[in-house]
Every structure is written in structure tokens, then in C-alpha cells.
Write a protein that holds these residues in place. Structure first.
Motif, mmCIF file in Angstrom:
data_model
loop_
_atom_site.group_PDB
_atom_site.id
_atom_site.type_symbol
_atom_site.label_atom_id
_atom_site.label_comp_id
_atom_site.label_asym_id
_atom_site.label_seq_id
_atom_site.Cartn_x
_atom_site.Cartn_y
_atom_site.Cartn_z
ATOM 1 N N LEU A 290 -73.240 117.339 82.522
ATOM 2 C CA LEU A 290 -74.061 118.542 82.731
ATOM 3 C C LEU A 290 -74.220 119.327 81.426
ATOM 4 O O LEU A 290 -75.294 119.877 81.157
ATOM 5 C CB LEU A 290 -73.429 119.427 83.799
ATOM 6 N N LEU A 291 -73.173 119.370 80.621
ATOM 7 C CA LEU A 291 -73.273 120.037 79.324
ATOM 8 C C LEU A 291 -74.296 119.332 78.439
ATOM 9 O O LEU A 291 -75.142 119.979 77.800
ATOM 10 C CB LEU A 291 -71.904 120.060 78.638
ATOM 11 N N LEU A 292 -74.238 118.006 78.399
ATOM 12 C CA LEU A 292 -75.202 117.241 77.604
ATOM 13 C C LEU A 292 -76.626 117.436 78.127
ATOM 14 O O LEU A 292 -77.576 117.554 77.341
ATOM 15 C CB LEU A 292 -74.838 115.757 77.621
ATOM 16 N N CYS A 298 -82.345 122.257 76.380
ATOM 17 C CA CYS A 298 -82.478 123.394 75.457
ATOM 18 C C CYS A 298 -83.091 122.962 74.130
ATOM 19 O O CYS A 298 -83.843 123.711 73.499
ATOM 20 C CB CYS A 298 -81.103 124.027 75.239
ATOM 21 N N ALA A 299 -82.772 121.729 73.712
ATOM 22 C CA ALA A 299 -83.288 121.229 72.433
ATOM 23 C C ALA A 299 -84.762 120.841 72.497
ATOM 24 O O ALA A 299 -85.420 120.741 71.452
ATOM 25 C CB ALA A 299 -82.453 120.035 71.974
ATOM 26 N N LEU A 300 -85.280 120.611 73.707
ATOM 27 C CA LEU A 300 -86.670 120.169 73.841
ATOM 28 C C LEU A 300 -87.663 121.118 73.159
ATOM 29 O O LEU A 300 -88.447 120.690 72.305
ATOM 30 C CB LEU A 300 -87.034 120.010 75.320
ATOM 31 N N PRO A 301 -87.694 122.409 73.533
ATOM 32 C CA PRO A 301 -88.682 123.290 72.892
ATOM 33 C C PRO A 301 -88.415 123.505 71.409
ATOM 34 O O PRO A 301 -89.355 123.721 70.635
ATOM 35 C CB PRO A 301 -88.562 124.599 73.685
ATOM 36 N N LEU A 302 -87.130 123.426 71.003
ATOM 37 C CA LEU A 302 -86.813 123.584 69.578
ATOM 38 C C LEU A 302 -87.383 122.419 68.776
ATOM 39 O O LEU A 302 -87.981 122.610 67.705
ATOM 40 C CB LEU A 302 -85.296 123.672 69.391
ATOM 41 N N ALA A 303 -87.194 121.203 69.292
ATOM 42 C CA ALA A 303 -87.753 120.033 68.618
ATOM 43 C C ALA A 303 -89.275 120.053 68.656
ATOM 44 O O ALA A 303 -89.937 119.720 67.672
ATOM 45 C CB ALA A 303 -87.224 118.758 69.275
ATOM 46 N N ALA A 304 -89.830 120.453 69.798
ATOM 47 C CA ALA A 304 -91.291 120.477 69.942
ATOM 48 C C ALA A 304 -91.944 121.448 68.975
ATOM 49 O O ALA A 304 -93.076 121.232 68.539
ATOM 50 C CB ALA A 304 -91.657 120.843 71.376
ATOM 51 N N ALA A 305 -91.231 122.522 68.636
ATOM 52 C CA ALA A 305 -91.795 123.509 67.707
ATOM 53 C C ALA A 305 -91.949 122.932 66.308
ATOM 54 O O ALA A 305 -92.808 123.375 65.540
ATOM 55 C CB ALA A 305 -90.898 124.751 67.673
ATOM 56 N N TRP A 306 -91.142 121.923 65.980
ATOM 57 C CA TRP A 306 -91.235 121.290 64.671
ATOM 58 C C TRP A 306 -92.209 120.120 64.690
ATOM 59 O O TRP A 306 -93.115 120.044 63.860
ATOM 60 C CB TRP A 306 -89.843 120.806 64.235
ATOM 61 N N VAL A 316 -84.352 111.195 75.144
ATOM 62 C CA VAL A 316 -83.452 110.069 75.439
ATOM 63 C C VAL A 316 -82.139 110.586 76.028
ATOM 64 O O VAL A 316 -81.638 110.060 77.032
ATOM 65 C CB VAL A 316 -83.183 109.244 74.161
ATOM 66 N N LEU A 317 -81.574 111.641 75.410
ATOM 67 C CA LEU A 317 -80.323 112.217 75.907
ATOM 68 C C LEU A 317 -80.515 112.813 77.295
ATOM 69 O O LEU A 317 -79.653 112.662 78.176
ATOM 70 C CB LEU A 317 -79.824 113.277 74.933
ATOM 71 N N TRP A 318 -81.640 113.464 77.505
ATOM 72 C CA TRP A 318 -81.975 114.049 78.803
ATOM 73 C C TRP A 318 -82.035 112.957 79.885
ATOM 74 O O TRP A 318 -81.438 113.100 80.950
ATOM 75 C CB TRP A 318 -83.292 114.795 78.655
ATOM 76 N N GLY A 319 -82.744 111.877 79.601
ATOM 77 C CA GLY A 319 -82.827 110.782 80.566
ATOM 78 C C GLY A 319 -81.469 110.165 80.845
ATOM 79 O O GLY A 319 -81.118 109.879 81.999
ATOM 80 N N ALA A 320 -80.676 109.971 79.786
ATOM 81 C CA ALA A 320 -79.353 109.366 79.950
ATOM 82 C C ALA A 320 -78.455 110.245 80.811
ATOM 83 O O ALA A 320 -77.786 109.759 81.735
ATOM 84 C CB ALA A 320 -78.720 109.132 78.580
ATOM 85 N N ALA A 321 -78.437 111.546 80.528
ATOM 86 C CA ALA A 321 -77.578 112.452 81.282
ATOM 87 C C ALA A 321 -78.044 112.594 82.727
ATOM 88 O O ALA A 321 -77.228 112.599 83.659
ATOM 89 C CB ALA A 321 -77.550 113.821 80.603
ATOM 90 N N GLY A 322 -79.357 112.701 82.920
ATOM 91 C CA GLY A 322 -79.882 112.880 84.268
ATOM 92 C C GLY A 322 -79.540 111.726 85.192
ATOM 93 O O GLY A 322 -79.145 111.929 86.344
ATOM 94 N N ALA A 388 -76.380 126.477 85.014
ATOM 95 C CA ALA A 388 -75.868 127.030 86.273
ATOM 96 C C ALA A 388 -75.111 125.967 87.060
ATOM 97 O O ALA A 388 -74.072 126.253 87.677
ATOM 98 C CB ALA A 388 -77.029 127.590 87.104
ATOM 99 N N ALA A 389 -75.623 124.732 87.040
ATOM 100 C CA ALA A 389 -74.913 123.629 87.701
ATOM 101 C C ALA A 389 -73.558 123.400 87.038
ATOM 102 O O ALA A 389 -72.542 123.160 87.724
ATOM 103 C CB ALA A 389 -75.761 122.357 87.646
ATOM 104 N N LEU A 390 -73.524 123.474 85.712
ATOM 105 C CA LEU A 390 -72.266 123.305 84.981
ATOM 106 C C LEU A 390 -71.288 124.413 85.339
ATOM 107 O O LEU A 390 -70.090 124.159 85.571
ATOM 108 C CB LEU A 390 -72.540 123.302 83.480
#
Length: 400
Positions: A290-292, A298-306, A316-322, A388-390
Motif C-alpha cells: 500500500l505504501l508503494l 503520488c509520483a504520477l502527476p510529478l512525472a507528468a509535469a516533466w 509500472v510500480l502502480w500496476g505491480a503494487a495494485g 487512507a487504506a494504508l
């Protein structure tokens, strides 16, 4: 007596290191299930043309499957006699095969709609019983790996099987995709008829007593964690394309590589988590995943801004954790309800929580977009829900 020291013979240690054939066969069935769950969405234009219905009407095929899966399968599992776990698994897979084959031969749209609902119920029953069966036939120290194998099969069917079946449909017609699903299901069924051993019988209890598990506080917390994680993860998946458009300022960029990244991450997560699930306590593993998940969202919009392409890493991390999350979640449900013998019903309810969470996440995100919320805030909101789940998981672990 077998001589395990003889040349070519398997030692007890080497046998324990290999999952039983039944687990692999159940995973093949889960692969077919993953295809069936998502292929209809890609077939909608072909089906709409074949039956002369609107796209909106064709979309109800997906609705029928998912509602039957999420609502009908827990009831079907609850009604299954405790002594019929093996037979229930085989019958669920047989109905799944027949429903998909019959769908390919459906004479009209109404019949197809009913058959997709039947396939949805059979899918939910099969997955719930299949996860419980895989855990039962595997060695105690390999149960997490066995559950991961089943979830990996479903993830692979979604990521690899759906594009393959759609390619087949483009060449041979929409029915060919469903025939492929039925053929894979039949292959798994034939193997399980030969290799699936007898399964432990669950205690014979009345339906009202089985449904009493909903009053189990531990079960409710696990289901709520799954619901929140699905709202965050599966709900946000609906909006990958809008997030991509926001990142590029509206410039055209193919969404397929990003969806593949999410799916391949899911396959990797489902497979790799099995190793850790047998070595780390399930609640602790759930907290880590859940932390990952929260960090990735959280990193999605930060990366998208660049740069849009920088989003590939958190996706990839999102899919793996989900996808990985459901291995320790199902482990916990089986452990909590072991004494009552209704872990398969708890797993079916967990699958319902995932479908409900996906629907809530998609609907909530759509509403926020209608209210003209910025896209980055939608991704951040998904991260907050994962957090919140975490927090819920941490509080539950401390209270326990």
C-alpha cells in the motif's frame, strides 16, 4: 517405499520447491478468466455491428458480466455445499467454458447478454474457489506463491490474452475471441479433472451462518482495505488517457505503451509477490505494498509535469503494487476464516469489493472532471485514498 535418493527421483525438498500441477492448471483457467473479463470491451464495435445495436447497448455486455461477477458469484459460493469444493470448482469452470462457447453462437443480442452474465457468475465462483484450492494443495510454506500464480495468470490473461484475442477477432470475427477463451478454459478443465486432488470439506453450515462472516471485524477491515485500494488503483486506471493528454498539453501520444507498462507491472507484481508472501507476514506485506501504491500514484502527476514518458516508471510500480496487493489480502482472509471453513466466500466478497471499488473510483473521477478539477489533483486524490487504506491497515495491525 519410494527411494528419493535414487537417480532422477525427486527429493522431498525438491518436490516442495515445485508447485503442484493443479496450481498451474488453475492458473491457466485464471488466464482465460482474465481474457473474458476484459475482451468484451474491445469487441463492442464488432458486436454492435453484428447485432445492429448501438454502442451504448453493446456496452451493457460489460455491465452484465461485471455485475454478475461482483454480485452473483458471492451468493453462488455461499450456496455451495461445504463437501463440494472440488466439484464446485470444476462445475464453475465447465459453466464458464460453455457460457463463452454459447456466447460465440448466440442467436440474438438478448441471448448474448444473458450468457455474458452467466459467464460472469461462473468466473467469480471459479476464481474464489481456485484461490482457495491453490492454497489448499500447495505446501504451507508455498501458499503465497500459489495464490500469486493464480493472480499472475489472471493478470497475464488481461495484459497478454486480450490483445491476442482481439487480433484474432479482427481476422476471423468477434466470435473467434470467445472461442479462444472457451478453448483455454476447456484445456484447464481437462487437466484439472485428472490432476486436481480432493479438497478439504468445509463445515456444513446454514446460509445465514455463512453470511455472518460479514459481522467479522477482521474480514470487514480487509475488505475495506481492498475497496479503498481498488478505488485508488483501478479507478485511476480509467483516467490514464486524460492524464497523458494533460501531460502533453493535448499533443497526440499513443496511450498503448502506458497501458502495457501498467499491465506488465501487474504480471511482475503478481508473480514476484508470491516469494515474499511466504516469508513476510501478510499484514506487513500489505502495508508495504500500500505504501508503494500510494507513492506510485503520488509520483504520477510529478512525472507528468516533466515528461509524459517519465510516467512509465511510476505506472509500472502502480500496476505491480495494485495486482500484488490481492495476494496477501487473500492470504489474510483464508487465515482469518480457516476455523470456519468459509475462506472461499470471503475471497468472493473480496473480488466484489474490487469491482465495487473500480466502479466508485471511475464514477468519482468522472464527477471531478465534470467539476473541472485539474488532472493532477485527480491523481493526487487517488494517492490520498491509497494512503487512507494504508492508515486503516496500520491501525488494524496495532489494535490486533
Amino acid at each position: 517405499m519410494s527411494d528419493y535418493s535414487s537417480p532422477g527421483a525427486a527429493t522431498p525438498a525438491s518436490r516442495a520447491a515445485v508447485l503442484p500441477a493443479a496450481v498451474h492448471l488453475i492458473a491457466i483457467g485464471a488466464f482465460a478468466l482474465g481474457m473474458a473479463s476484459y475482451v468484451t470491451a474491445g469487441l463492442m464495435p464488432l458486436i454492435a455491428g453484428a447485432f445492429a445495436v448501438s454502442m451504448a447497448m453493446a456496452a451493457q455486455l460489460v455491465t452484465a458480466f461485471t455485475l454478475a461477477y461482483g454480485l452473483g458469484s458471492p451468493l453462488a459460493v455461499a450456496l455451495l455445499p461445504g463437501r463440494a469444493q472440488r466439484a464446485g470448482l470444476l462445475w464453475a469452470l465447465a459453466v464458464f467454458v460453455l457460457a463463452n462457447g454459447a456466447s460465440a453462437l448466440a442467436p440474438d443480442f438478448g441471448a448474448l447478454l444473458a450468457l455474458r452474465a452467466l459467464a460472469g457468475i461462473a468466473s467469480g465462483v471459479y476464481l474464489a474457489l481456485g484461490i482457495a484450492a491453490a492454497a489448499a494443495v500447495a505446501a504451507p510454506e508455498q501458499r503465497g506463491k500459489a495464490i500469486g500464480m493464480i493472480m499472475g495468470g489472471m493478470a497475464s490473461g488481461t495484459v497478454l490474452g486480450v490483445p491476442l484475442s482481439l487480433l484474432l477477432a479482427e481476422r476471423l470475427g468477434w466470435a473467434a475471441a470467445l472461442w479462444l477463451v472457451a478453448a483455454l478454459g476447456a484445456l484447464a478443465l481437462a487437466g484439472l479433472l485428472c490432476r486436481l486432488p480432493a479438497l478439504p470439506a468445509a463445515p456444513a453450515t446454514a446460509l445465514r451462518r455463512r453470511l455472518a462472516l460479514l459481522a467479522d471485524g477482521q474480514v470487514l477491515v480487509i475488505l475495506l482495505v481492498s475497496l479503498l485500494a481498488a478505488i485508488a488503483s483501478l479507478g485511476m486506471y480509467t483516467f490514464v488517457a486524460p492524464l497523458l493528454a494533460w501531460s502533453t498539453g493535448g499533443a497526440a501520444l499513443p496511450v498503448t505503451p502506458f497501458l502495457w507498462a501498467w499491465g506488465l507491472g501487474g504480471i511482475a507484481g503478481s508473480m514476484l509477490v508470491g516469494y515474499w508472501a511466504d516469508k513476510v507476514a501478510a499484514p506487513t506485506l500489505t502495508q508495504t505494498i500500500l505504501l508503494l501504491l500510494a507513492l506510485a500514484l503520488c509520483a504520477l502527476p510529478l512525472a507528468a509535469a516533466w515528461s509524459a514518458w517519465l510516467m512509465l516508471a511510476p505506472i509500472v510500480l502502480w500496476g505491480a503494487a495494485g495486482w500484488a496487493l490481492q495476494v496477501p489480502q487473500n492470504q489474510q482472509l483464508l487465515a482469518v476464516r480457516a476455523a470456519q471453513g468459509d475462506g472461499n466466500l470471503a475471497i468472493a466478497l473480496n473480488e466484489s469489493a474490487l469491482y465495487l471499488g473500480s466502479a466508485i473510483g471511475a464514477a468519482s473521477g468522472g464527477l471531478l472532471l465534470l467539476l473541472d478539477w485539474p488532472m493532477w489533483l485527480l491523481a493526487a486524490g487517488a494517492a490520498v485514498v491509497a494512503a487512507a487504506a494504508l492508515l486503516l491497515q496500520l491501525c488494524h495491525a496495532r489494535s490486533g
